[in-house]
Every structure is written in structure tokens, then in C-alpha cells.
Design a protein around this motif. Structure first.
Motif, PDB file in Angstrom:
ATOM      1  N   GLU A 153       2.510   6.458   7.876  1.00 11.36           N
ATOM      2  CA  GLU A 153       1.448   6.071   7.122  1.00 11.36           C
ATOM      3  C   GLU A 153       1.540   4.539   7.013  1.00 11.36           C
ATOM      4  N   ARG A 177       0.873  -1.089  -0.007  1.00 12.12           N
ATOM      5  CA  ARG A 177      -0.124   0.147   0.100  1.00 12.12           C
ATOM      6  C   ARG A 177       0.894   1.273   0.076  1.00 12.12           C
ATOM      7  N   ALA A 189       1.638   3.960  -3.037  1.00 12.97           N
ATOM      8  CA  ALA A 189       1.174   5.212  -3.054  1.00 12.97           C
ATOM      9  C   ALA A 189       2.339   6.215  -3.551  1.00 12.97           C
TER      10      ALA A 189
END
Length: 214
Positions: A76, A30, A34
């Protein structure tokens, strides 16, 4: 392996007790996606690149801290990990092994590079928090070495005979710094090939295999 009478078992958590490999791969992908970086395509590839310090692992995945600082990336990743790890469980044999070691009169401690409050919450959600005599973790999410915590704890308990159970070369390094024995399991975050280069007394396939060494 010469059998010893251990008084304490020092457990790593992630990848040893807690089967969060899939959650970590999903979180990494993920984050990589990004930032338009190539994804981790398999468990085998993940186990090849994962390691400590965590900053070096991020670099091996392709991140450039000049472009995006680690202090930005780590929170994150943690947000993604919180989402994906909700489906993670302990490895199947963990309750049986914890009970067997308890019956042998050994104290069981966790020493982890995880943030302490998150670690406690995970143990409570898994229903195994009360099985441990103590929890040692970090006070932030940036996963710097747990070596200092382990060494300080061992120095405060100089007379114990301890065995560390972990799943990475870092666990072997920590055990060596603490002056304790180490067994590594090859079902976690690093592959057997890497683990067999470590200073440990055995590399086993599962945690249950450790019982046969004691």
C-alpha cells in the motif's frame, strides 16, 4: 579526516542522491490516514522516526502488525510512493558531484534498500543511470537490510578502497560491516543529531561538501 585515495564510491540512493523525503512523508501520511493513525506533522518529526529495519519504522509511526501485517502495509505504501515520487528529483549538486568523482577516476556504484527494477527505472527517468558502474538493490519491496548485499560485493572485490556516501545510521552500519569508510549527509531521511552518533568519518550538510573531504 585523513585523505585517502579511494578507488570506489558507494552511493546510497534515497535521501542521498534522490530527494524523495517529501514523497515519503506524503506516502506515510496517506497510509496513516487510511488506518486512522496520527500523521507525521513535519520533516523534523519524520527524520526523528525514520530508520531501519523498515518494520521498526512502521511500528514507531503507530502501526500494529497484529492488526494489519507489514506484508499488507508495504505494498500500500509503495503504491502511494509511486504516485508521489513522480515529482521527486535529484539533489541539485548531484550531477556536478558525479562528474567530479568520475574525472578523478573513481568507480561509482549504488547500494540501495530499494527494489532493483524500481531503482533502475528511477535512475533512467532521472537521466543518470549511465553515470554508474553498477547498481546493487533488493529483489523485493520489503526493504530488508542491504548489509548482506554490500558485504558480499565487498568480499568479491577485496582490494578496492571504497567510501560510502549515505544519509542514515543504517548506511554507517552497512559501511562498517563492509569494512569501508562512510560519510553521511544530513539533508536526507535522518537528522544530524542522529547521524553524529554513528561510526562515520564525517557528517556534512550536502553531497557537494563531500568533495572537500577527498
Amino acid at each position: 579526516m585523513e585523505k585517502k585515495t579511494y578507488t570506489h564510491i558507494i552511493w546510497d540512493f534515497n535521501g542521498t542522491i534522490y530527494n524523495d523525503v517529501d514523497a515519503c512523508i506524503k506516502s506515510a501520511n496517506r497510509l496513516l490516514g487510511a488506518y486512522n493513525l496520527p500523521l507525521v506533522t513535519s520533516v523534523e518529526k519524520y527524520r526523528e522516526v525514520f530508520g531501519f529495519p523498515i518494520q521498526d519504522y512502521y511500528t514507531r509511526m503507530g502501526f500494529d502488525f497484529e492488526k494489519t501485517p507489514f506484508a499488507v502495509l508495504a505494498p500500500e505504501w509503495m503504491d502511494y510512493y509511486f504516485e508521489y515520487s513522480k515529482d521527486s528529483t535529484t539533489y541539485p549538486d548531484i550531477p556536478e558531484v558525479l562528474d567530479a568523482l568520475h574525472e578523478r577516476g573513481m568507480e561509482q556504484w549504488i547500494l540501495s534498500a530499494s527494489e532493483l527494477n524500481m531503482l533502475r527505472g528511477q535512475l533512467e527517468n532521472l537521466g543518470i543511470f549511465s553515470r554508474f558502474d553498477g547498481i546493487l538493490g533488493l529483489d523485493n519491496i520489503h526493504a530488508k537490510s542491504k548489509k548482506d548485499i554490500g558485504v558480499a560485493w565487498k568480499n568479491a572485490n577485496p582490494d578496492i578502497c571504497a567510501l560510502m556516501i549515505g544519509d542514515t545510521d543504517h548506511d554507517a552500519e552497512v559501511a562498517e560491516a563492509m569494512g569501508v569508510d562512510c560519510v553521511l549527509v544530513a539533508c536526507g531521511h535522518q537528522n544530524r543529531q542522529k547521524l553524529e552518533t554513528c561510526n562515520c568519518i564525517a557528517v556534512v550538510d550536502t553531497v557537494k561538501d563531500v568533495l572537500g573531504l577527498l
